[in-house]
Every structure is written in structure tokens, then in C-alpha cells.
Scaffold this motif. Structure first.
Motif, PDB file in Angstrom:
ATOM      1  N   GLY A  20     -11.246  51.123  33.392  1.00 21.11           N
ATOM      2  CA  GLY A  20     -11.488  50.654  32.032  1.00 21.11           C
ATOM      3  C   GLY A  20     -10.378  51.049  31.078  1.00 21.11           C
ATOM      4  N   TYR A  21      -9.914  52.300  31.216  1.00 20.86           N
ATOM      5  CA  TYR A  21      -8.802  52.773  30.380  1.00 20.86           C
ATOM      6  C   TYR A  21      -7.563  51.905  30.586  1.00 20.86           C
ATOM      7  CZ  TYR A  21      -4.745  55.676  29.225  1.00 20.86           C
ATOM      8  OH  TYR A  21      -3.532  56.125  28.747  1.00 20.86           O
ATOM      9  N   ALA A  22      -7.216  51.618  31.838  1.00 17.96           N
ATOM     10  CA  ALA A  22      -6.019  50.833  32.135  1.00 17.96           C
ATOM     11  C   ALA A  22      -6.151  49.403  31.606  1.00 17.96           C
ATOM     12  CB  ALA A  22      -5.764  50.820  33.638  1.00 17.96           C
ATOM     13  N   LEU A  23      -7.322  48.792  31.804  1.00 21.42           N
ATOM     14  CA  LEU A  23      -7.521  47.419  31.355  1.00 21.42           C
ATOM     15  C   LEU A  23      -7.521  47.320  29.835  1.00 21.42           C
ATOM     16  CD1 LEU A  23     -10.295  46.274  33.881  1.00 21.42           C
ATOM     17  CD2 LEU A  23      -7.911  45.515  33.806  1.00 21.42           C
ATOM     18  N   VAL A  24      -8.180  48.268  29.178  1.00 21.34           N
ATOM     19  CA  VAL A  24      -8.221  48.247  27.715  1.00 21.34           C
ATOM     20  C   VAL A  24      -6.833  48.492  27.135  1.00 21.34           C
ATOM     21  CG1 VAL A  24      -9.149  49.418  25.682  1.00 21.34           C
ATOM     22  CG2 VAL A  24     -10.637  48.935  27.609  1.00 21.34           C
ATOM     23  N   MET A  25      -6.079  49.411  27.737  1.00 21.17           N
ATOM     24  CA  MET A  25      -4.721  49.670  27.274  1.00 21.17           C
ATOM     25  C   MET A  25      -3.849  48.422  27.417  1.00 21.17           C
ATOM     26  SD  MET A  25      -2.143  52.712  28.443  1.00 21.17           S
ATOM     27  CE  MET A  25      -0.557  52.947  27.630  1.00 21.17           C
ATOM     28  N   ALA A  26      -3.974  47.717  28.567  1.00 17.40           N
ATOM     29  CA  ALA A  26      -3.225  46.476  28.773  1.00 17.40           C
ATOM     30  C   ALA A  26      -3.628  45.428  27.734  1.00 17.40           C
ATOM     31  CB  ALA A  26      -3.473  45.948  30.184  1.00 17.40           C
TER      32      ALA A  26
END
Length: 328
Positions: A20-26
Motif C-alpha cells: 500500500g505504501y509503494a502504490l500510494v507513493m507512486a
């Protein structure tokens, strides 16, 4: 064994958090700033509406001793995190003051002691840089000393006004709010019998700390959530990581926080500093920080901003380092 006790549940939950962190950051790296602003302002509005609903309906009066929102401490943490991100979007002093005042009202309604501390810290840091003439974060201690008289006057005014809430607003009388207000305003001890009793946070911390000392390399993933292991949750992220992953897990968690603080100070990023200082404090009061979706969204956005600034600085340096002939 329940779902929450299953180690595979804990592993999957952490993987979901990282994903979730990676997707939201992207997502935040791609979308325009106005979209990011809309996301967080809507989030703040929904959380504020939830607290107001609890204030007026009183559904959880029997379940909570003080404060509004189903979980007042969680609500206060979310408001403190949203405070950091929303202040990034606001530039005019009037807008900043109005937002801080509104947000403080909702943070106070939770009557969360840790929430008020986190909110006050992040607000001070950001306001000092935005409007205090602070050009380098290393000058913040000097600004803090200079601000003490004003802070003392505001605190005194706060202490004088707040106790009247229990007299004029009946909603504050039914949840033990009077006792919590007296704690917050310094009229009684900040730590009460519920904190130091057999089932209080202090006793729980002592028990879990002793368990960590008995097995410093950890008991295994998810054991801190296993009520057969110990009947109370840790209420502390450091203790939870220490129980599950041992000293190596603790080192990783503390390194993440201190690395964020160091990077923020080095690159003069007051929003990153406010976030990681809030994270540092929050880990003492919650054991579900990484399951907190507001935390994941704010963390991803703060790091997305830092990454954008880093890439921009490197691009400028690369441009400046090119020969004059190449630029012609």
C-alpha cells in the motif's frame, strides 16, 4: 488460534502495508498537487465529521471513559498526521491559523493526551519555519526559547478556559471527561490509576519489556497479537516489534525513524521532520501504527515530496555541472 493470532495473518498484513505504501507513493508522484490536496482535505473532513457524530450521538459513551471517536487515541493520531500534510498545502497565514484552530478543536475533542502532544509539536515546527523566519532547522532550538513567553500565555489561557467545558457542555460529563480535562490542564496528575494499575499501560510495558529481556531475539511474527501469549496488547510499537522480531527488528524500526529525522534536517524538510517526530512519539502509544491507513497515506506522501525534491536538486546540479559549450 484466531485470525489475529495467526503468524501468516501478521506477515500478510505487513506485506499489504508495504504494498500500500509503494502504490500510494507512486500515485502521489504521478498526480497533480491539487488531486493530492483534495485527497487529504476530504480525509480530514470525514474524520472531523465522525468525531462530531460521536459527540452528538454518544453511541460509545459506555465503552469510552473520555473523548469522542470510537478510538480517541487513533483519531487524534490521524488528525495530527493530516495536520502535517494539510499545512504543506496552505501558504497564507490566515488559512494556516484557521486550519490549525479547527484541527485543534477536533484533536481536543478526542481528549487524547498523546494526540495533543503530537499535534502541538508538529504545529510548532511547521509554523516556526513557515512564519518564524527559520531558514535552517538547526535554528529551531533558539526559536523555541524565544517563543516561550508567547507559549506560556497561550497555555495559561487554555488552562483557564477549558475547565468551563464541563459546566456548559453536557456531552463532556458522561465519559469521565472532567477527569481527563483536569489531567490535560495540569490540575491533576497526567498519569492516573488506570495507567499504573495491574491492567494499565505502565504494568503492561513492564511485563512485555521483561519478556523481551528473556528472549532478545524475539518470539516470532504475530506473537505480540496472541492473547494466549499475554492477555493484553502492547499498546506500544517498540514493544510489539521487540516481541515479534527481537532486537534486530527494534534496530530496524528505530533506524527508519532516525534516518527520516536525519534526512529531514539535512535537507531542511520541516514536514518530514514533523512526520518522523510524530512517528517517534506515536510508537510509544500505539501498537497498530503500520495498520493505520492514514499513517500509510501520509508517510507515502511525505516521502514522495522528499523524493521529488531530491530528484529536482540532482537535476539542477547536473545542469549546473554541464560545460558552457554543451548548454549553448
Amino acid at each position: 488460534m484466531s485470525t489475529y493470532d495467526d503468524p501468516w495473518y501478521a506477515i500478510g498484513n505487513q506485506l499489504l502495508t508495504l504494498s500500500g505504501y509503494a502504490l500510494v507513493m507512486a500515485f502521489f508522484l504521478k498526480v497533480p498537487e491539487r488531486v493530492s490536496k483534495l485527497v487529504f482535505l476530504i480525509g480530514f473532513a470525514l474524520l472531523a465529521q465522525s468525531i462530531l457524530t460521536d459527540l452528538t450521538s454518544g453511541v460509545s459513551q459506555a465503552a469510552r471513559g473520555a473523548g469522542f471517536a470510537e478510538n480517541p487515541n487513533s483519531a487524534a493520531l490521524r488528525l495530527s498526521l493530516l495536520n502535517i500534510v494539510c499545512l504543506f498545502f496552505l501558504q497564507q497565514k490566515r488559512s494556516v491559523i484557521i486550519f490549525i484552530a479547527i484541527n485543534f478543536v477536533f484533536v481536543f475533542l478526542t481528549l487524547s493526551r498523546s494526540g495533543i502532544i503530537m499535534f502541538a509539536l508538529s504545529t510548532f515546527l511547521i509554523v516556526a519555519v513557515k512564519f518564524g523566519g527559520i531558514t535552517r532547522l538547526s535554528k529551531l532550538p533558539v526559536f523555541f526559547v524565544r517563543s516561550l513567553p508567547v507559549a506560556a500565555m497561550l497555555t495559561a489561557f487554555f488552562f483557564l478556559i477549558i475547565p468551563y467545558l464541563t459546566s456548559y457542555f453536557p456531552s463532556f460529563e458522561s465519559r469521565g471527561a472532567a477527569q481527563r480535562i483536569s489531567q490535560i490542564t495540569g490540575q491533576s496528575s497526567l498519569i492516573d490509576d488506570q495507567d499504573v494499575g495491574d491492567q494499565g499501560r505502565v504494568a503492561i510495558a513492564e511485563k512485555y519489556f521483561g519478556l523481551i529481556l528473556e528472549r532478545p531475539f524475539g518470539y516470532g511474527t504475530g506473537m505480540s497479537m496472541n492473547r494466549e501469549f499475554y492477555y493484553k496488547a502492547t499498546h506500544n510499537m517498540y514493544l510489539r516489534v521487540g516481541i515479534d522480531y527481537g532486537i534486530f527488528g527494534l534496530i530496524i524500526l528505530i533506524t527508519i525513524i532516525l534516518a527520516g529525522v536525519y534526512r529531514s534536517v539535512r535537507f531542511n524538510d520541516v514536514y518530514g521532520l514533523s512526520f518522523y517526530m510524530t512517528m517517534l512519539i506515536a510508537c510509544f502509544f500505539t501498537n497498530t501504527l503500520f495498520e493505520n491507513r492514514t499513517f500509510v497515506f501520509c508517510w507515502a506522501y511525505i516521502d514522495a515530496i522528499a523524493l521529488k525534491q531530491l530528484l529536482q536538486q540532482r537535476k539542477i546540479k547536473a545542469y549546473d555541472s554541464e560545460p558552457i559549450e554543451a548548454l549553448a
